[in-house]
Design a protein around this motif. Structure first.
Motif, PDB file in Angstrom:
ATOM      1  N   UNK A   1       0.825  -1.207   0.000  1.00 32.44           N
ATOM      2  CA  UNK A   1       0.000   0.000   0.000  1.00 32.44           C
ATOM      3  C   UNK A   1       0.857   1.254   0.000  1.00 32.44           C
ATOM      4  N   UNK A   2       1.920   1.217   0.777  1.00 31.95           N
ATOM      5  CA  UNK A   2       2.809   2.375   0.888  1.00 31.95           C
ATOM      6  C   UNK A   2       3.566   2.625  -0.422  1.00 31.95           C
ATOM      7  N   UNK A   3       4.031   1.550  -1.041  1.00 31.04           N
ATOM      8  CA  UNK A   3       4.861   1.681  -2.238  1.00 31.04           C
ATOM      9  C   UNK A   3       4.036   1.899  -3.503  1.00 31.04           C
ATOM     10  N   UNK A   4       2.926   1.160  -3.642  1.00 30.37           N
ATOM     11  CA  UNK A   4       2.162   1.193  -4.883  1.00 30.37           C
ATOM     12  C   UNK A   4       0.769   1.800  -4.733  1.00 30.37           C
ATOM     13  N   UNK A   5       0.238   1.804  -3.507  1.00 25.83           N
ATOM     14  CA  UNK A   5      -1.086   2.376  -3.292  1.00 25.83           C
ATOM     15  C   UNK A   5      -2.234   1.492  -3.711  1.00 25.83           C
ATOM     16  N   UNK A   6      -1.934   0.291  -4.203  1.00 22.11           N
ATOM     17  CA  UNK A   6      -3.004  -0.601  -4.638  1.00 22.11           C
ATOM     18  C   UNK A   6      -2.456  -2.009  -4.824  1.00 22.11           C
ATOM     19  N   UNK A   7      -3.371  -2.963  -4.999  1.00 18.88           N
ATOM     20  CA  UNK A   7      -3.037  -4.333  -5.355  1.00 18.88           C
ATOM     21  C   UNK A   7      -4.139  -4.854  -6.253  1.00 18.88           C
ATOM     22  N   UNK A   8      -3.766  -5.382  -7.422  1.00 18.59           N
ATOM     23  CA  UNK A   8      -4.750  -5.868  -8.390  1.00 18.59           C
ATOM     24  C   UNK A   8      -4.839  -7.388  -8.474  1.00 18.59           C
ATOM     25  N   UNK A   9      -3.684  -8.047  -8.347  1.00 22.19           N
ATOM     26  CA  UNK A   9      -3.620  -9.499  -8.545  1.00 22.19           C
ATOM     27  C   UNK A   9      -2.851 -10.128  -7.386  1.00 22.19           C
ATOM     28  N   UNK A  10      -3.442 -11.150  -6.789  1.00 25.22           N
ATOM     29  CA  UNK A  10      -2.758 -11.950  -5.777  1.00 25.22           C
ATOM     30  C   UNK A  10      -2.621 -13.363  -6.310  1.00 25.22           C
ATOM     31  N   UNK A  11      -1.382 -13.866  -6.362  1.00 30.38           N
ATOM     32  CA  UNK A  11      -1.124 -15.231  -6.800  1.00 30.38           C
ATOM     33  C   UNK A  11      -0.472 -15.977  -5.646  1.00 30.38           C
ATOM     34  N   UNK A  12      -1.201 -16.905  -5.054  1.00 31.96           N
ATOM     35  CA  UNK A  12      -0.703 -17.679  -3.921  1.00 31.96           C
ATOM     36  C   UNK A  12      -0.012 -18.944  -4.418  1.00 31.96           C
ATOM     37  N   UNK A  13       1.328 -18.923  -4.402  1.00 27.27           N
ATOM     38  CA  UNK A  13       2.102 -20.090  -4.818  1.00 27.27           C
ATOM     39  C   UNK A  13       2.898 -20.697  -3.666  1.00 27.27           C
ATOM     40  N   UNK A  14       2.934 -20.034  -2.518  1.00 19.56           N
ATOM     41  CA  UNK A  14       3.698 -20.565  -1.388  1.00 19.56           C
ATOM     42  C   UNK A  14       3.083 -21.865  -0.911  1.00 19.56           C
ATOM     43  N   UNK A  15       3.907 -22.892  -0.790  1.00 19.00           N
ATOM     44  CA  UNK A  15       3.367 -24.165  -0.342  1.00 19.00           C
ATOM     45  C   UNK A  15       4.444 -25.213  -0.168  1.00 19.00           C
ATOM     46  N   UNK A  16       4.095 -26.256   0.555  1.00 20.21           N
ATOM     47  CA  UNK A  16       4.990 -27.383   0.799  1.00 20.21           C
ATOM     48  C   UNK A  16       4.326 -28.660   0.302  1.00 20.21           C
ATOM     49  N   UNK A  17       5.127 -29.682   0.094  1.00 19.65           N
ATOM     50  CA  UNK A  17       4.569 -31.005  -0.192  1.00 19.65           C
ATOM     51  C   UNK A  17       5.466 -32.045   0.447  1.00 19.65           C
ATOM     52  N   UNK A  18       4.897 -33.198   0.744  1.00 18.57           N
ATOM     53  CA  UNK A  18       5.708 -34.304   1.235  1.00 18.57           C
ATOM     54  C   UNK A  18       5.137 -35.609   0.704  1.00 18.57           C
ATOM     55  N   UNK A  19       5.871 -36.657   0.895  1.00 16.17           N
ATOM     56  CA  UNK A  19       5.441 -37.972   0.420  1.00 16.17           C
ATOM     57  C   UNK A  19       5.754 -39.004   1.492  1.00 16.17           C
TER      58      UNK A  19
END
Length: 258
Positions: free
Chosen positions: A73-91
């Motif tokens: 918000x401080x740097x850009x004043x807005x957000x248009x797109x959120x892409x959630x890629x953070x994640x873990x996997x195990x087997x």
């Protein structure tokens, strides 16, 4: 279009997230990369140039993600797109009958906390900033794109935690779209199959060859991360895609058990 967008990519320092950040920077978007402080996010952002900005944060931390949103918000004043890629996997199998020991509860908790609660945590805290945008010609203000995985539909032994996480994200796609839709925010999930990322590179060569030859219809190869990023781009540019999960796996079916 992309020159007017501010895009946040969690897990943006590696794998599918990094490919998405790279594609969106090339398209002209301002991209905020969020990844753990221990990641190489700063280096990735530097290499991508002035349109990329790195904020270290753990997606499961309310304080750190609120700080992330405040920084955007401080740097850009807005957000248009959120892409959630953070994640873990195990087997890991749930119970190892050879050793007579169950898998530790922590192994399941880490995956569910990061993938499910992390996705919801970032989304709920970023939604308010997205909602402040002026609506476009379709009365839309932005889009949230989550990553679940084909384990939501097609999982095998050892994938209980990953399947539970992927299934949860797939399942809450529609109600989350209802929650955010009143402010013109779309919600879409992507279920990627097996892509050439750092995690897959750890597979033995013979295992990878068996999967690509026996479990993937066509083309018989792992996915390129940019192909995932291309789907993200298509979702952003097509306003009529909403409240659904899109699979990109080249027909992966691990049930074949090579």
């Amino acid at each position: 279009m992309f020159k007017n967008l501010v895009t946040l990519v969690t897990g943006g320092a590696a794998g599918l997230g990094r490919a998405t950040a790279e594609r969106f920077v090339k398209k002209g978007s301002q991209v905020v990369i969020c990844d753990l402080p221990t990641s190489n996010g700063a280096e990735v952002a530097k290499n991508l140039g002035e349109n990329a900005f790195y904020v270290p944060a753990d997606v499961t931390s309310e304080e750190q993600i609120q700080n992330l949103v405040d920084e955007i918000s401080k740097k850009h004043g807005k957000l248009n797109v959120l892409v959630n890629c953070a994640g873990l996997c195990n087997a890991y199998v749930t119970y190892n009958f050879k050793t007579g020991k169950p898998r530790t509860l922590e192994d399941f908790q880490r995956v569910l906390m990061t993938n499910v609660l992390g996705t919801l945590n970032v989304t709920r805290l970023a939604a308010g900033l997205i909602a402040r945008n002026e609506p476009d010609e379709n009365d839309l203000r932005g889009v949230v794109i989550n990553t679940c995985g084909t384990e939501a539909f097609n999982a095998v032994s050892g994938q209980v935690a990953s399947a539970a996480a992927a299934g949860a994200i797939h399942s809450f796609t529609v109600p989350l779209a209802h929650d955010l839709g009143e402010r013109g925010i779309r919600v879409v999930s992507i279920a990627p199959g097996m892509f050439r990322t750092e995690l897959i590179d750890q597979l033995p060569t013979e295992t990878e060859e068996a999967i690509t030859s026996e479990c993937i219809l066509a083309p018989n190869r792992l996915g390129h991360p940019d192909e995932f990023a291309h789907v993200v781009q298509s979702i952003v540019t097509n306003p009529y895609i909403n409240a659904t999960t899109i699979e990109i796996s080249a027909g992966l079916s691990l049930s074949m058990n090579p």
